[in-house]
Scaffold this active site. Sequence first.
Site, PDB file in Angstrom:
ATOM      1  N   PRO A 156       0.913  -1.190  -0.096  1.00  0.00           N
ATOM      2  CA  PRO A 156      -0.066   0.085   0.272  1.00  0.00           C
ATOM      3  C   PRO A 156       0.975   1.264   0.070  1.00  0.00           C
ATOM      4  O   PRO A 156       0.430   2.342  -0.352  1.00  0.00           O
ATOM      5  CB  PRO A 156      -0.666  -0.153   1.140  1.00  0.00           C
ATOM      6  CG  PRO A 156      -0.701  -1.470   1.586  1.00  0.00           C
ATOM      7  CD  PRO A 156       0.433  -2.029   1.160  1.00  0.00           C
ATOM      8  N   GLU A 211       3.036  -7.574   8.615  1.00  0.00           N
ATOM      9  CA  GLU A 211       2.972  -5.986   8.930  1.00  0.00           C
ATOM     10  C   GLU A 211       3.854  -5.569   7.644  1.00  0.00           C
ATOM     11  O   GLU A 211       3.874  -4.436   7.330  1.00  0.00           O
ATOM     12  CB  GLU A 211       3.471  -5.543  10.058  1.00  0.00           C
ATOM     13  CG  GLU A 211       2.731  -5.944  11.127  1.00  0.00           C
ATOM     14  CD  GLU A 211       1.505  -5.535  10.995  1.00  0.00           C
ATOM     15  OE1 GLU A 211       0.330  -6.271  11.141  1.00  0.00           O
ATOM     16  OE2 GLU A 211       1.100  -4.118  10.698  1.00  0.00           O
ATOM     17  N   ARG A 231      -1.643  -9.794 -20.656  1.00  0.00           N
ATOM     18  CA  ARG A 231      -2.336  -9.446 -21.802  1.00  0.00           C
ATOM     19  C   ARG A 231      -1.799  -8.628 -22.932  1.00  0.00           C
ATOM     20  O   ARG A 231      -2.239  -8.422 -23.972  1.00  0.00           O
ATOM     21  CB  ARG A 231      -3.771  -8.998 -21.479  1.00  0.00           C
ATOM     22  CG  ARG A 231      -3.857  -7.552 -20.504  1.00  0.00           C
ATOM     23  CD  ARG A 231      -5.099  -7.425 -19.734  1.00  0.00           C
ATOM     24  NE  ARG A 231      -6.165  -7.381 -20.866  1.00  0.00           N
ATOM     25  CZ  ARG A 231      -6.533  -6.317 -21.547  1.00  0.00           C
ATOM     26  NH1 ARG A 231      -5.680  -5.221 -21.443  1.00  0.00           N
ATOM     27  NH2 ARG A 231      -7.399  -6.102 -22.647  1.00  0.00           N
ATOM     28  N   ASP A 278      -9.850  -1.335 -24.745  1.00  0.00           N
ATOM     29  CA  ASP A 278     -10.152  -1.317 -23.295  1.00  0.00           C
ATOM     30  C   ASP A 278      -9.938  -0.030 -22.741  1.00  0.00           C
ATOM     31  O   ASP A 278      -9.271   0.860 -23.027  1.00  0.00           O
ATOM     32  CB  ASP A 278      -8.680  -2.357 -22.581  1.00  0.00           C
ATOM     33  CG  ASP A 278      -9.687  -3.804 -22.757  1.00  0.00           C
ATOM     34  OD1 ASP A 278     -10.514  -4.026 -23.625  1.00  0.00           O
ATOM     35  OD2 ASP A 278      -8.859  -4.626 -22.349  1.00  0.00           O
TER      36      ASP A 278
HETATM   37  N1  LIG Z   1      -3.187  -2.558  -1.281  1.00  0.00           N
HETATM   38  C1  LIG Z   1      -2.049  -3.532  -1.780  1.00  0.00           C
HETATM   39  N2  LIG Z   1      -1.197  -3.177  -2.874  1.00  0.00           N
HETATM   40  O1  LIG Z   1      -0.018  -4.014  -3.109  1.00  0.00           O
HETATM   41  N3  LIG Z   1      -0.008  -4.858  -2.070  1.00  0.00           N
HETATM   42  C2  LIG Z   1      -1.250  -4.205  -1.195  1.00  0.00           C
HETATM   43  C3  LIG Z   1      -1.361  -4.953   0.186  1.00  0.00           C
HETATM   44  O2  LIG Z   1      -2.301  -4.558   0.925  1.00  0.00           O
HETATM   45  N4  LIG Z   1      -0.471  -5.436   0.838  1.00  0.00           N
HETATM   46  C4  LIG Z   1      -0.559  -6.228   2.354  1.00  0.00           C
HETATM   47  C5  LIG Z   1      -0.065  -5.132   3.044  1.00  0.00           C
HETATM   48  C6  LIG Z   1       0.399  -5.956   4.387  1.00  0.00           C
HETATM   49  C7  LIG Z   1       0.819  -7.202   3.850  1.00  0.00           C
HETATM   50  O3  LIG Z   1       2.081  -7.789   4.034  1.00  0.00           O
HETATM   51  C8  LIG Z   1       0.359  -7.222   2.498  1.00  0.00           C
END
Ligand SMILES: Nc1nonc1C(=O)N[C@@H]1CC[C@H](O)C1
Length: 247
Positions: free
Chosen positions: A89, A116, A154, A169
């Site tokens: 994130p 985490e 794709r 698309d």
């Molecule tokens: N949104 C997202 N975009 O790519 N990855 C995530 C995501 O939430 N990853 C998680 C966060 C903690 C755990 O380690 C994996």
Amino acid sequence: MRIEIVSLFPEFVAQVAGHGVVGRAQERGLLSLHGWNPRDYAEGNYRRVDDRPFGGGPGMVMMIDPLRACLEAARAADPAPARVVYLSPQGRPLTQAKVRELAAQPRLVLLCGRYEGVDERLLAAEVDEEISIGDYVLSGGELAAAVVVDAVARLQDGALNDAESAVQDSFEGDGLLDCPHYTRPVEHALGEVPAVLLSGNHALIARWRRQQALGRTWLRRPDLLDRGTLSPADHKLLEEFLAGAGH
Ligand SMILES: Nc1nonc1C(=O)N[C@@H]1CC[C@H](O)C1
């Protein structure tokens, strides 16, 4: 294109990404997926891959050394240069422009976090870029990796039977949302098919589809519409659409 998936559940991505276009791209030799599990590179009886966070707090953090050894093995599996992407994130948002950039790479290493997340020292030393698929928290990066695999696959030459559909698309080419689509039957209790689509007049159909794409983008995702870059013809189409929609 070769994609290495570094994950505690490497089979997860292959299963999710093994159908449809992605499965066909693999069958056609356009794409290959290879799973790597850091637990296979962890020391000790328990093959530990995570530990408690320094500074306290909930959850666990993925340790450096199993990931580092796993990444080293993944890199060494093929001579092609690899772009290492960590899904999180905290990454930059995944866009179609970024997908096109990744799809042009000879090889990708997709690092999937759990718990985490990953020790920051590993990320600083090994990761080329962090990418997020959205502003929400998943239990692991594997679903995000599968999204990247699908979007990239794709775009591989030969992956789609009708290359045109990749261009039409949403977000392809001009970054607009896609127009609505209809198919048989013409008459249905849920409504009818717009007459223009049955007209056989390809110029009018193309005009209608462009107008719908402009109008829907304006209504649903105005952030994607830079009216300053619209051609006079597009401006006219959009004004006509909005007038007709009572805006
Ligand atoms: N949104 C997202 N975009 O790519 N990855 C995530 C995501 O939430 N990853 C998680 C966060 C903690 C755990 O380690 C994996």
